[in-house]
Design a protein around this motif. Structure first.
Motif, PDB file in Angstrom:
ATOM      1  N   GLY A   8      73.499  58.620  57.711  1.00 13.27           N
ATOM      2  CA  GLY A   8      73.684  57.452  58.567  1.00 13.27           C
ATOM      3  C   GLY A   8      75.022  56.779  58.345  1.00 13.27           C
ATOM      4  O   GLY A   8      75.118  55.567  58.237  1.00 13.27           O
ATOM      5  N   ALA A   9      76.095  57.583  58.309  1.00 14.02           N
ATOM      6  CA  ALA A   9      77.370  57.075  57.796  1.00 14.02           C
ATOM      7  C   ALA A   9      78.468  56.908  58.841  1.00 14.02           C
ATOM      8  O   ALA A   9      79.621  56.704  58.473  1.00 14.02           O
ATOM      9  CB  ALA A   9      77.873  57.990  56.686  1.00 14.02           C
ATOM     10  N   ASN A  10      78.129  56.945  60.120  1.00 16.30           N
ATOM     11  CA  ASN A  10      79.193  56.810  61.116  1.00 16.30           C
ATOM     12  C   ASN A  10      79.553  55.360  61.411  1.00 16.30           C
ATOM     13  O   ASN A  10      80.508  55.083  62.133  1.00 16.30           O
ATOM     14  CB  ASN A  10      78.809  57.518  62.424  1.00 16.30           C
ATOM     15  CG  ASN A  10      77.620  56.880  63.112  1.00 16.30           C
ATOM     16  OD1 ASN A  10      76.502  57.027  62.639  1.00 16.30           O
ATOM     17  ND2 ASN A  10      77.842  56.167  64.205  1.00 16.30           N
ATOM     18  N   ASP A  34      74.862  61.325  65.766  1.00 16.18           N
ATOM     19  CA  ASP A  34      75.754  61.448  66.919  1.00 16.18           C
ATOM     20  C   ASP A  34      77.019  62.197  66.506  1.00 16.18           C
ATOM     21  O   ASP A  34      77.819  61.691  65.716  1.00 16.18           O
ATOM     22  CB  ASP A  34      76.100  60.053  67.446  1.00 16.18           C
ATOM     23  CG  ASP A  34      76.880  60.087  68.741  1.00 16.18           C
ATOM     24  OD1 ASP A  34      78.007  60.625  68.744  1.00 16.18           O
ATOM     25  OD2 ASP A  34      76.377  59.558  69.753  1.00 16.18           O
ATOM     26  N   ALA A  35      77.196  63.405  67.036  1.00 15.74           N
ATOM     27  CA  ALA A  35      78.321  64.241  66.618  1.00 15.74           C
ATOM     28  C   ALA A  35      79.664  63.622  66.968  1.00 15.74           C
ATOM     29  O   ALA A  35      80.600  63.650  66.162  1.00 15.74           O
ATOM     30  CB  ALA A  35      78.207  65.626  67.252  1.00 15.74           C
ATOM     31  N   GLU A  36      79.777  63.040  68.148  1.00 15.79           N
ATOM     32  CA  GLU A  36      81.063  62.476  68.563  1.00 15.79           C
ATOM     33  C   GLU A  36      81.465  61.309  67.674  1.00 15.79           C
ATOM     34  O   GLU A  36      82.598  61.240  67.184  1.00 15.79           O
ATOM     35  CB  GLU A  36      80.985  62.024  70.026  1.00 15.79           C
ATOM     36  CG  GLU A  36      82.302  61.491  70.574  1.00 15.79           C
ATOM     37  CD  GLU A  36      82.217  61.107  72.043  1.00 15.79           C
ATOM     38  OE1 GLU A  36      83.209  60.540  72.557  1.00 15.79           O
ATOM     39  OE2 GLU A  36      81.178  61.365  72.677  1.00 15.79           O
ATOM     40  N   ARG A  37      80.532  60.397  67.452  1.00 18.15           N
ATOM     41  CA  ARG A  37      80.837  59.237  66.601  1.00 18.15           C
ATOM     42  C   ARG A  37      81.033  59.659  65.147  1.00 18.15           C
ATOM     43  O   ARG A  37      81.887  59.111  64.446  1.00 18.15           O
ATOM     44  CB  ARG A  37      79.711  58.211  66.703  1.00 18.15           C
ATOM     45  CG  ARG A  37      79.603  57.553  68.068  1.00 18.15           C
ATOM     46  CD  ARG A  37      78.459  56.547  68.096  1.00 18.15           C
ATOM     47  NE  ARG A  37      78.340  55.906  69.392  1.00 18.15           N
ATOM     48  CZ  ARG A  37      77.410  55.012  69.691  1.00 18.15           C
ATOM     49  NH1 ARG A  37      76.510  54.659  68.770  1.00 18.15           N
ATOM     50  NH2 ARG A  37      77.375  54.469  70.885  1.00 18.15           N
ATOM     51  N   GLY A  38      80.232  60.610  64.712  1.00 20.02           N
ATOM     52  CA  GLY A  38      80.352  61.065  63.337  1.00 20.02           C
ATOM     53  C   GLY A  38      81.687  61.726  63.062  1.00 20.02           C
ATOM     54  O   GLY A  38      82.322  61.462  62.038  1.00 20.02           O
ATOM     55  N   ARG A  39      82.128  62.596  63.969  1.00 24.88           N
ATOM     56  CA  ARG A  39      83.424  63.257  63.790  1.00 24.88           C
ATOM     57  C   ARG A  39      84.564  62.246  63.807  1.00 24.88           C
ATOM     58  O   ARG A  39      85.518  62.359  63.029  1.00 24.88           O
ATOM     59  CB  ARG A  39      83.633  64.305  64.876  1.00 24.88           C
ATOM     60  CG  ARG A  39      82.813  65.562  64.695  1.00 24.88           C
ATOM     61  CD  ARG A  39      83.296  66.691  65.574  1.00 24.88           C
ATOM     62  NE  ARG A  39      82.454  67.879  65.416  1.00 24.88           N
ATOM     63  CZ  ARG A  39      81.417  68.154  66.200  1.00 24.88           C
ATOM     64  NH1 ARG A  39      81.121  67.355  67.208  1.00 24.88           N
ATOM     65  NH2 ARG A  39      80.687  69.238  65.985  1.00 24.88           N
ATOM     66  N   ALA A  40      84.467  61.272  64.699  1.00 28.22           N
ATOM     67  CA  ALA A  40      85.521  60.249  64.787  1.00 28.22           C
ATOM     68  C   ALA A  40      85.596  59.450  63.493  1.00 28.22           C
ATOM     69  O   ALA A  40      86.692  59.161  62.983  1.00 28.22           O
ATOM     70  CB  ALA A  40      85.264  59.332  65.975  1.00 28.22           C
ATOM     71  N   ALA A  41      84.448  59.067  62.947  1.00 28.57           N
ATOM     72  CA  ALA A  41      84.433  58.303  61.697  1.00 28.57           C
ATOM     73  C   ALA A  41      84.970  59.138  60.550  1.00 28.57           C
ATOM     74  O   ALA A  41      85.744  58.647  59.715  1.00 28.57           O
ATOM     75  CB  ALA A  41      83.009  57.830  61.392  1.00 28.57           C
ATOM     76  N   ALA A  42      84.560  60.404  60.489  1.00 27.87           N
ATOM     77  CA  ALA A  42      85.036  61.280  59.411  1.00 27.87           C
ATOM     78  C   ALA A  42      86.545  61.469  59.493  1.00 27.87           C
ATOM     79  O   ALA A  42      87.241  61.443  58.460  1.00 27.87           O
ATOM     80  CB  ALA A  42      84.324  62.628  59.488  1.00 27.87           C
ATOM     81  N   GLU A  43      87.058  61.654  60.696  1.00 31.31           N
ATOM     82  CA  GLU A  43      88.499  61.826  60.860  1.00 31.31           C
ATOM     83  C   GLU A  43      89.246  60.566  60.435  1.00 31.31           C
ATOM     84  O   GLU A  43      90.286  60.642  59.770  1.00 31.31           O
ATOM     85  CB  GLU A  43      88.816  62.160  62.318  1.00 31.31           C
ATOM     86  CG  GLU A  43      90.296  62.430  62.583  1.00 31.31           C
ATOM     87  CD  GLU A  43      90.573  62.848  64.015  1.00 31.31           C
ATOM     88  OE1 GLU A  43      91.765  62.868  64.394  1.00 31.31           O
ATOM     89  OE2 GLU A  43      89.621  63.147  64.759  1.00 31.31           O
ATOM     90  N   GLU A  44      88.710  59.424  60.796  1.00 31.48           N
ATOM     91  CA  GLU A  44      89.335  58.149  60.416  1.00 31.48           C
ATOM     92  C   GLU A  44      89.411  57.986  58.905  1.00 31.48           C
ATOM     93  O   GLU A  44      90.417  57.504  58.366  1.00 31.48           O
ATOM     94  CB  GLU A  44      88.539  56.988  61.018  1.00 31.48           C
ATOM     95  CG  GLU A  44      89.016  55.603  60.592  1.00 31.48           C
ATOM     96  CD  GLU A  44      88.059  54.503  60.995  1.00 31.48           C
ATOM     97  OE1 GLU A  44      88.105  53.422  60.364  1.00 31.48           O
ATOM     98  OE2 GLU A  44      87.250  54.711  61.933  1.00 31.48           O
ATOM     99  N   VAL A  50      79.120  66.186  59.045  1.00 30.58           N
ATOM    100  CA  VAL A  50      78.011  67.114  59.181  1.00 30.58           C
ATOM    101  C   VAL A  50      76.939  66.427  60.029  1.00 30.58           C
ATOM    102  O   VAL A  50      76.571  65.271  59.775  1.00 30.58           O
ATOM    103  CB  VAL A  50      77.449  67.555  57.814  1.00 30.58           C
ATOM    104  CG1 VAL A  50      76.890  66.381  57.008  1.00 30.58           C
ATOM    105  CG2 VAL A  50      76.399  68.648  57.983  1.00 30.58           C
ATOM    106  N   GLN A  51      76.493  67.114  61.072  1.00 30.02           N
ATOM    107  CA  GLN A  51      75.445  66.557  61.918  1.00 30.02           C
ATOM    108  C   GLN A  51      74.152  66.515  61.123  1.00 30.02           C
ATOM    109  O   GLN A  51      73.722  67.513  60.539  1.00 30.02           O
ATOM    110  CB  GLN A  51      75.266  67.401  63.181  1.00 30.02           C
ATOM    111  CG  GLN A  51      74.502  66.712  64.313  1.00 30.02           C
ATOM    112  CD  GLN A  51      72.993  66.697  64.117  1.00 30.02           C
ATOM    113  OE1 GLN A  51      72.444  67.575  63.474  1.00 30.02           O
ATOM    114  NE2 GLN A  51      72.328  65.691  64.664  1.00 30.02           N
ATOM    115  N   LEU A  52      73.506  65.344  61.087  1.00 30.64           N
ATOM    116  CA  LEU A  52      72.320  65.186  60.262  1.00 30.64           C
ATOM    117  C   LEU A  52      71.443  64.083  60.838  1.00 30.64           C
ATOM    118  O   LEU A  52      71.840  62.924  60.891  1.00 30.64           O
ATOM    119  CB  LEU A  52      72.716  64.852  58.815  1.00 30.64           C
ATOM    120  CG  LEU A  52      71.662  65.062  57.726  1.00 30.64           C
ATOM    121  CD1 LEU A  52      72.324  65.046  56.353  1.00 30.64           C
ATOM    122  CD2 LEU A  52      70.573  64.006  57.760  1.00 30.64           C
ATOM    123  N   ASP A  53      70.264  64.464  61.264  1.00 30.39           N
ATOM    124  CA  ASP A  53      69.239  63.526  61.734  1.00 30.39           C
ATOM    125  C   ASP A  53      68.115  63.567  60.712  1.00 30.39           C
ATOM    126  O   ASP A  53      67.411  64.573  60.585  1.00 30.39           O
ATOM    127  CB  ASP A  53      68.735  63.948  63.115  1.00 30.39           C
ATOM    128  CG  ASP A  53      67.656  63.024  63.665  1.00 30.39           C
ATOM    129  OD1 ASP A  53      67.142  62.165  62.920  1.00 30.39           O
ATOM    130  OD2 ASP A  53      67.321  63.172  64.862  1.00 30.39           O
TER     131      ASP A  53
END
Length: 236
Positions: A8-10, A34-44, A50-53
């Motif tokens: 839950g880290a985005n 959410d892959a889009e939000r997660g990738r954006a947060a990780a890049e930032e 990693v997609q994880l529900d």
């Protein structure tokens, strides 16, 4: 190099914990539905996405397989993902399906992710688990008049966090080589329950993330089976 997975880290507390641990030199896997939000947060943040529900067994299994296959290992798991369900007037939703959703995320989700992560954690020289909880799940704090938790009714969310307390204690007993603790991050301005962080009376997530990050960095001689907050140990 220490490798950490945060669920839950985005956004909110999870994202700020990731930011703090990246700054400390951790390789952070930022888990998000959410892959889009997660990738954006990780890049930032300079983290890995990693997609994880946490409510989906297949998603959890795939996420840990991704981490295993990447060869980073896993030293720290931060079980941060959590929700509260609101009904009319921002009161808690008390219908059966809503309650099951809260417990599935806040309680069963911890079991799903922890069980999937244990094989990697057990291979670490300093395995750590941090369960993000709440003083609303503390029997002591909810009976102590000087504590905010004693003056706030939280039937479902508080009960789910009380379950997190027992999961923490029992996992610590079951896995004595791991350092496993629960954390009260303080009243934090997040979107938990559907509100806006800007309208929340709590402190910034970056401030609350300090105690989560601190417990993620405990050594082999650190505490285990405890409930921690800014000023030290919190009563169960």
């Amino acid at each position: 190099m220490t490798t950490t997975l945060i669920t839950g880290a985005n956004k909110g507390l999870g994202k700020e914990t990731a930011r703090a641990l990246v700054a400390e030199g951790h390789t952070v896997w930022l888990g998000a539905r959410d892959a889009e939000r997660g990738r954006a947060a990780a890049e930032e943040l300079g983290a890995r996405f990693v997609q994880l529900d946490v409510t989906d067994d297949a998603s959890v299994a795939a996420a840990l397989e991704t981490i295993r296959d990447a060869g980073t290992g896993l030293d720290v798991l931060v079980n941060n993902a959590g929700i509260a369900k609101r009904g009319e007037g921002m009161s808690e939703a008390m219908d059966g399906p809503s309650v099951l959703v809260v417990f599935d995320t806040n309680v069963v989700g911890i079991v799903r992710v922890t069980e999937a992560a244990l094989p990697l954690l057990e291979a670490s020289t300093n395995p750590v688990i941090v369960n993000v909880s709440s003083a609303l799940g503390s029997f002591w704090a909810t009976h102590e008049a000087t504590r905010p938790a004693a003056h706030f009714v939280s039937v479902i969310y508080g009960s789910s966090k009380a379950a997190v307390s027992m999961l923490t204690v029992q996992y610590a007993k079951a896995h004595p080589r791991l350092r496993i603790n629960a954390v009260e991050p303080g009243i934090t301005a997040t979107e938990l329950g559907g509100g806006s962080p800007d309208a929340h009376p709590g402190r910034p997530a970056a401030e609350s993330a300090r105690i989560v990050a601190r417990m993620a960095m405990v050594g082999p001689d650190g505490p285990s089976g405890t409930f921690q907050e800014d000023d030290g140990e919190l009563g169960w």
